[in-house]
Write an enzyme that holds these catalytic residues in place. Structure first.
Site, short mmCIF file in Angstrom:
data_model
loop_
_atom_site.label_atom_id
_atom_site.label_comp_id
_atom_site.label_asym_id
_atom_site.label_seq_id
_atom_site.Cartn_x
_atom_site.Cartn_y
_atom_site.Cartn_z
N TYR A 146 46.71 42.95 30.41
CA TYR A 146 45.09 43.26 30.45
C TYR A 146 44.58 42.55 31.78
O TYR A 146 43.81 43.03 32.62
CB TYR A 146 44.39 42.39 29.23
CG TYR A 146 43.06 42.48 29.47
CD1 TYR A 146 42.20 43.39 28.84
CD2 TYR A 146 42.38 41.24 29.79
CE1 TYR A 146 41.03 43.61 29.01
CE2 TYR A 146 40.99 41.40 29.86
CZ TYR A 146 40.25 42.62 29.49
OH TYR A 146 38.90 42.59 29.51
N SER A 152 36.90 42.45 34.40
CA SER A 152 36.76 41.20 33.64
C SER A 152 37.01 40.10 34.50
O SER A 152 37.49 40.00 35.57
CB SER A 152 37.91 41.35 32.61
OG SER A 152 37.98 40.26 31.84
#
Length: 256
Positions: A159, A146
């Site tokens: 995350y 990501s």
């Protein structure tokens, strides 16, 4: 060398294939001749992915499994060995996240995100490499990282940490397994319209903020991640390993 994508009868194992980016990638591989092994926990969503692929004339097999459960992973691998005795491409796509102030994150919440996003992709990669790719002297692994792995995202410390770890894991495995002709790479999507950010997408102010900081001016669609994954898994990327492709609309990973 044929300069085109051709995955005819390649065995592609895709985690998180029941929805979002995973489903889009599975449909992409199947449209180009691959046999997509669809891994997910939600059988209803897996059925939807299967139906979409079959409607397009593709090939796929559903595998209902929780990849965080070792026994289920081992059963999955044994079944793949029995039915195909190979895995050509592994797409580590399954992921979770939450938006919680860091001071309120519990140990269990932290562990769940790190297990799903980092620990499980590592151990699944090592098992697939040991069982299939190293013996067959070839393989492609594409991890879904990501843009959050480059820049911190407020209220998403777990995350961002997991995705930063995926980038480093990718580099390490790529260096270690290059001698076996296994290429390991990442795709790094920007904010993409998936269930993972469904709550955030209900906030029009947040959507406008993201769009204003993204040169292309909008969030990504799941289908817009597919080309990068296909390229990294193809023979045209045979001299590319240990790196990543940003799918960020030109925003260069700015965290919001």
């Amino acid at each position: 060398m044929k300069y085109q994508f051709d995955f005819t009868d390649k065995i592609v194992l895709i985690t998180g294939a029941s929805r979002g980016i995973g489903r889009a990638i599975a449909e992409g591989f199947s449209s180009l001749g691959a046999i997509s092994l669809l891994v997910g926990r939600n059988v209803e969503k897996l059925n939807e992915t299967e139906a979409a692929i079959l409607e397009q004339g593709g090939k796929c097999i559903k595998i209902q499994a929780d990849i965080n459960v070792v026994s289920q992973v081992d059963t999955m691998i044994n079944n793949i060995k029995r039915d195909f005795n190979r895995v050509d491409i592994l797409i580590n796509n399954a992921g979770v996240g939450h938006r919680i102030p860091s001071i309120d994150v519990t140990e269990e919440q932290w562990k769940t995100v790190l297990d799903t996003n980092l620990n499980t992709p590592f151990f699944l990669s090592t098992k697939i490499a040991k069982e299939f790719m190293i013996p067959q002297k070839c393989g492609k692994i594409v991890n879904t990282a990501s843009m959050g792995g480059f820049s911190g995202i407020p209220m998403s410390a777990a995350y961002s940490s997991s995705k930063g770890g995926i980038l480093q894991m990718t580099r390490s495995l790529a260096a270690e397994w290059a001698k076996y002709n296994i290429q390991v790479n990442c795709i790094c999507p920007h904010y993409t319209k998936t269930d993972l950010i469904q709550e955030a997408m209900s906030n029009e102010d947040w959507i406008r903020l993201v769009a204003s900081r993204t040169p292309i001016g909008r969030l990504a669609e799941p289908e817009e991640t597919v080309g990068a994954a296909l390229f990294l898994a193809s023979h045209m990327a045979s001299y590319i390993t240990g790196t990543y492709i940003q799918i960020d609309g030109g925003c260069y990973g700015g965290g919001f």
